[in-house]
Write a protein that holds these residues in place. Structure first.
Motif, PDB file in Angstrom:
ATOM      1  N   ALA A  99       0.826  -1.217   0.000  1.00  8.36           N
ATOM      2  CA  ALA A  99       0.000   0.000   0.000  1.00  8.36           C
ATOM      3  C   ALA A  99       0.858   1.264   0.000  1.00  8.36           C
ATOM      4  CB  ALA A  99      -0.936  -0.005   1.206  1.00  8.36           C
ATOM      5  N   TYR A 100       2.085   1.184   0.575  1.00 11.30           N
ATOM      6  CA  TYR A 100       2.972   2.355   0.612  1.00 11.30           C
ATOM      7  C   TYR A 100       3.354   2.839  -0.788  1.00 11.30           C
ATOM      8  CZ  TYR A 100       3.747   1.739   5.634  1.00 11.30           C
ATOM      9  OH  TYR A 100       3.577   1.642   6.983  1.00 11.30           O
ATOM     10  N   LEU A 101       3.289   1.950  -1.761  1.00 10.15           N
ATOM     11  CA  LEU A 101       3.648   2.331  -3.133  1.00 10.15           C
ATOM     12  C   LEU A 101       2.576   3.191  -3.792  1.00 10.15           C
ATOM     13  CD1 LEU A 101       4.999  -1.105  -4.457  1.00 10.15           C
ATOM     14  CD2 LEU A 101       6.347   0.838  -3.663  1.00 10.15           C
ATOM     15  N   HIS A 102       1.361   3.171  -3.239  1.00 14.86           N
ATOM     16  CA  HIS A 102       0.217   3.795  -3.924  1.00 14.86           C
ATOM     17  C   HIS A 102      -0.431   4.936  -3.150  1.00 14.86           C
ATOM     18  CE1 HIS A 102       0.317   0.455  -6.802  1.00 14.86           C
ATOM     19  NE2 HIS A 102       0.464  -0.344  -5.756  1.00 14.86           N
ATOM     20  N   ILE A 103      -0.421   4.881  -1.818  1.00 14.36           N
ATOM     21  CA  ILE A 103      -1.093   5.919  -1.027  1.00 14.36           C
ATOM     22  C   ILE A 103      -0.158   6.450   0.058  1.00 14.36           C
ATOM     23  CG2 ILE A 103      -3.459   5.181  -1.465  1.00 14.36           C
ATOM     24  CD1 ILE A 103      -3.425   3.537   1.047  1.00 14.36           C
ATOM     25  N   SER A 104      -0.529   7.592   0.627  1.00 10.27           N
ATOM     26  CA  SER A 104       0.326   8.271   1.603  1.00 10.27           C
ATOM     27  C   SER A 104       0.258   7.604   2.971  1.00 10.27           C
ATOM     28  CB  SER A 104      -0.098   9.741   1.738  1.00 10.27           C
ATOM     29  OG  SER A 104      -1.386   9.838   2.314  1.00 10.27           O
ATOM     30  N   VAL A 105       1.280   7.873   3.793  1.00  6.34           N
ATOM     31  CA  VAL A 105       1.326   7.349   5.160  1.00  6.34           C
ATOM     32  C   VAL A 105       0.132   7.864   5.963  1.00  6.34           C
ATOM     33  CG1 VAL A 105       2.624   7.397   7.325  1.00  6.34           C
ATOM     34  CG2 VAL A 105       3.826   7.055   5.169  1.00  6.34           C
ATOM     35  N   GLU A 153      -9.765  12.565   0.498  1.00  2.73           N
ATOM     36  CA  GLU A 153      -8.377  12.314   0.077  1.00  2.73           C
ATOM     37  C   GLU A 153      -8.144  12.846  -1.336  1.00  2.73           C
ATOM     38  OE1 GLU A 153      -4.414  10.868   0.089  1.00  2.73           O
ATOM     39  OE2 GLU A 153      -5.844  11.377   1.664  1.00  2.73           O
ATOM     40  N   ILE A 154      -7.178  13.743  -1.467  1.00  4.84           N
ATOM     41  CA  ILE A 154      -6.877  14.359  -2.773  1.00  4.84           C
ATOM     42  C   ILE A 154      -6.293  13.330  -3.734  1.00  4.84           C
ATOM     43  CG2 ILE A 154      -5.426  16.058  -3.953  1.00  4.84           C
ATOM     44  CD1 ILE A 154      -5.690  17.828  -1.500  1.00  4.84           C
ATOM     45  N   HIS A 155      -5.291  12.566  -3.241  1.00  6.84           N
ATOM     46  CA  HIS A 155      -4.609  11.579  -4.094  1.00  6.84           C
ATOM     47  C   HIS A 155      -5.176  10.183  -3.835  1.00  6.84           C
ATOM     48  CE1 HIS A 155      -1.801  14.790  -4.968  1.00  6.84           C
ATOM     49  NE2 HIS A 155      -1.549  14.926  -3.675  1.00  6.84           N
ATOM     50  N   PHE A 156      -6.500  10.049  -3.904  1.00  6.32           N
ATOM     51  CA  PHE A 156      -7.127   8.753  -3.647  1.00  6.32           C
ATOM     52  C   PHE A 156      -6.747   7.758  -4.738  1.00  6.32           C
ATOM     53  CE2 PHE A 156     -10.597   5.660  -4.027  1.00  6.32           C
ATOM     54  CZ  PHE A 156     -10.674   5.206  -2.724  1.00  6.32           C
ATOM     55  N   GLU A 277       4.134  15.445  -0.468  1.00  5.88           N
ATOM     56  CA  GLU A 277       3.003  15.033  -1.300  1.00  5.88           C
ATOM     57  C   GLU A 277       1.833  14.505  -0.471  1.00  5.88           C
ATOM     58  OE1 GLU A 277       5.689  11.398  -0.963  1.00  5.88           O
ATOM     59  OE2 GLU A 277       5.930  13.557  -1.190  1.00  5.88           O
ATOM     60  N   SER A 278       2.074  14.231   0.826  1.00  7.97           N
ATOM     61  CA  SER A 278       1.011  13.739   1.720  1.00  7.97           C
ATOM     62  C   SER A 278       0.161  14.914   2.201  1.00  7.97           C
ATOM     63  CB  SER A 278       1.618  12.998   2.909  1.00  7.97           C
ATOM     64  OG  SER A 278       2.392  11.912   2.490  1.00  7.97           O
ATOM     65  N   THR A 279      -0.666  15.434   1.315  1.00  8.42           N
ATOM     66  CA  THR A 279      -1.510  16.575   1.657  1.00  8.42           C
ATOM     67  C   THR A 279      -2.732  16.110   2.440  1.00  8.42           C
ATOM     68  OG1 THR A 279      -0.833  17.582  -0.430  1.00  8.42           O
ATOM     69  CG2 THR A 279      -2.685  18.593   0.714  1.00  8.42           C
ATOM     70  N   ILE A 280      -3.028  16.809   3.549  1.00 11.99           N
ATOM     71  CA  ILE A 280      -4.198  16.492   4.355  1.00 11.99           C
ATOM     72  C   ILE A 280      -5.233  17.597   4.180  1.00 11.99           C
ATOM     73  CG2 ILE A 280      -5.070  16.137   6.706  1.00 11.99           C
ATOM     74  CD1 ILE A 280      -2.387  15.076   7.485  1.00 11.99           C
ATOM     75  N   THR A 281      -6.468  17.197   3.907  1.00 12.06           N
ATOM     76  CA  THR A 281      -7.555  18.158   3.745  1.00 12.06           C
ATOM     77  C   THR A 281      -8.391  18.227   5.024  1.00 12.06           C
ATOM     78  OG1 THR A 281      -9.097  16.498   2.882  1.00 12.06           O
ATOM     79  CG2 THR A 281      -7.667  17.612   1.286  1.00 12.06           C
TER      80      THR A 281
END
Length: 384
Positions: A99-105, A153-156, A277-281
């Motif tokens: 999952a780390y390859l595709h979504i943020s921590v 999530e912006i980068h879902f 890149e781990s943007t939180i909304t």
């Protein structure tokens, strides 16, 4: 007072070390696996390195230095307990690390709020827990919170989300199997003995997907391998296992759960700083807050149930003693020694059996509660 304050300070120090190492291992794994940083996009290989290193160190600690004693393990217990638990453990690590390859921590930590939901559903499915309205409403609240957080999530990424959720359910099956299989056989594994038995078996299970999925990739692409990076990464994971060992010895399930929640918030904040890149909304935070309320309420219900069982079990010997004294004082009937002994043996065994059941129930529930917290901690130590 001084001794008490020193003990308290030492406990807080161990909790601080645990939070530091747990957050560090997760961020380190993300940095190693991410194509934007160290660029080692082989999560199964990384997990196998962890398993091999941890299993080897655990072997030396158990067999050579004898720091902890091995449990009484038979082939039947290993085949029916350790192997299936290791299979789900390997699966949870494989999917969780991928999952780390595709979504943020940050988003991964938010999805991990689903862990109580998955564990409850699997426990009900396996018949070791009952479907209850209050718990169901909490699970619904957690699920709604995670859905809201995912929507924000912006980068879902659907692939990464499915990997993480699958890893969560694999971990839930492992927890329930541990409860059903190991504890029914009277086995209790600490983090070191767990690694001693489960790490080598998990390594074998991971070899199959590694051979099919990652070995061809390693032969084709130029993958950099830095010994010191992987050694330090595995060493951090092992140090985390030791910190878990110390934390478990000094705290209870409630403290571990609270520390886990605190660590998640710290990890979410740190990940946004280390990985821009781990943007939180705002919707992420609102959703996670809703899910967290459900998790806290679920923890409260489980701890309340355990304490109620413990109080019930503690009151049983007192009631038996009082009843026995009352009967002894009020009885004028002579009972021959041999009859008394016979009845004492059968009745005593019956009472002991009943008391064992009543006393075992809260102990099992308490260890089950602690075990969930401990294995969640251990899962971070092994790279999830």
């Amino acid at each position: 007072m001084k001794m008490m304050s020193k003990t308290l300070l030492l406990t807080y120090f161990y909790l601080f070390i645990y939070i530091l190492l747990s957050s560090g291992v997760i961020l380190y794994n993300k940095w190693v696996l991410s194509p934007k940083y160290f660029n080692f996009p082989l999560p199964i290989t990384l997990t196998m390195i962890h398993m091999a290193f941890s299993g080897a160190v655990a072997f030396f600690l158990v067999r050579v230095f004898k720091v902890v004693s091995p449990v009484k393990m038979t082939f039947e217990i290993y085949a029916t307990c350790v192997i299936p638990i290791s299979a789900f453990f390997a699966s949870s690590l494989w999917f969780g690390n991928t999952a780390y390859l595709h979504i943020s921590v940050a988003f991964i930590q938010m999805l991990k709020a689903l862990m109580p939901v998955a564990t409850f559903l699997v426990a009900v499915l396996c018949g070791i827990d009952k479907a209850r309205c209050d718990v169901f409403l909490n699970m619904l609240l957690v699920s709604v919170g995670v859905v809201v957080s995912s929507y924000g999530e912006i980068h879902f990424n659907i692939v990464g989300t499915l990997y993480q959720v699958t890893g969560i359910f694999a971990e839930a099956f492992r927890l329930v199997l541990t409860q059903v299989l190991l504890q029914k056989k009277g086995l209790s594994l600490n983090p070191i003995t767990s690694l001693y038995y489960i790490a080598p078996c998990s390594f074998v299970f991971l070899f199959v997907p590694w051979y099919l999925l990652e070995k061809p990739m390693m032969e084709v692409s130029q993958i950099q391998f830095n010994f010191w990076i992987f050694f330090s990464n595995a060493l951090c994971a092992l140090a985390l296992n030791f910190s878990i060992f110390l934390v478990i010895g000094r705290t209870g399930a409630v403290t571990i759960r609270v520390a886990g929640v605190l660590k998640d918030w710290i990890l979410i904040a740190l990940s946004t700083v280390i990985f821009p890149e781990s943007t939180i909304t705002g919707l992420n935070i609102i959703g996670y807050g809703i899910a967290l309320c459900g998790v806290v309420m679920y923890n409260y219900i489980k701890v309340r149930d355990v304490r109620a069982l413990q109080l019930t079990a503690e009151s049983i010997p007192d009631r038996i003693t009082k009843d026995w004294k009352f009967e002894k004082k009020s009885s004028d009937i002579y009972v021959p020694d041999n009859v008394d002994n016979d009845e004492g043996s059968s009745g005593g065994n019956g009472s002991a059996s009943d008391m064992n059941i009543d006393e075992e129930a809260p102990l099992i529930s308490s260890s089950w509660l602690s075990h969930i917290g401990r294995t969640q901690l251990t899962s971070h130590a092994t790279g999830k």
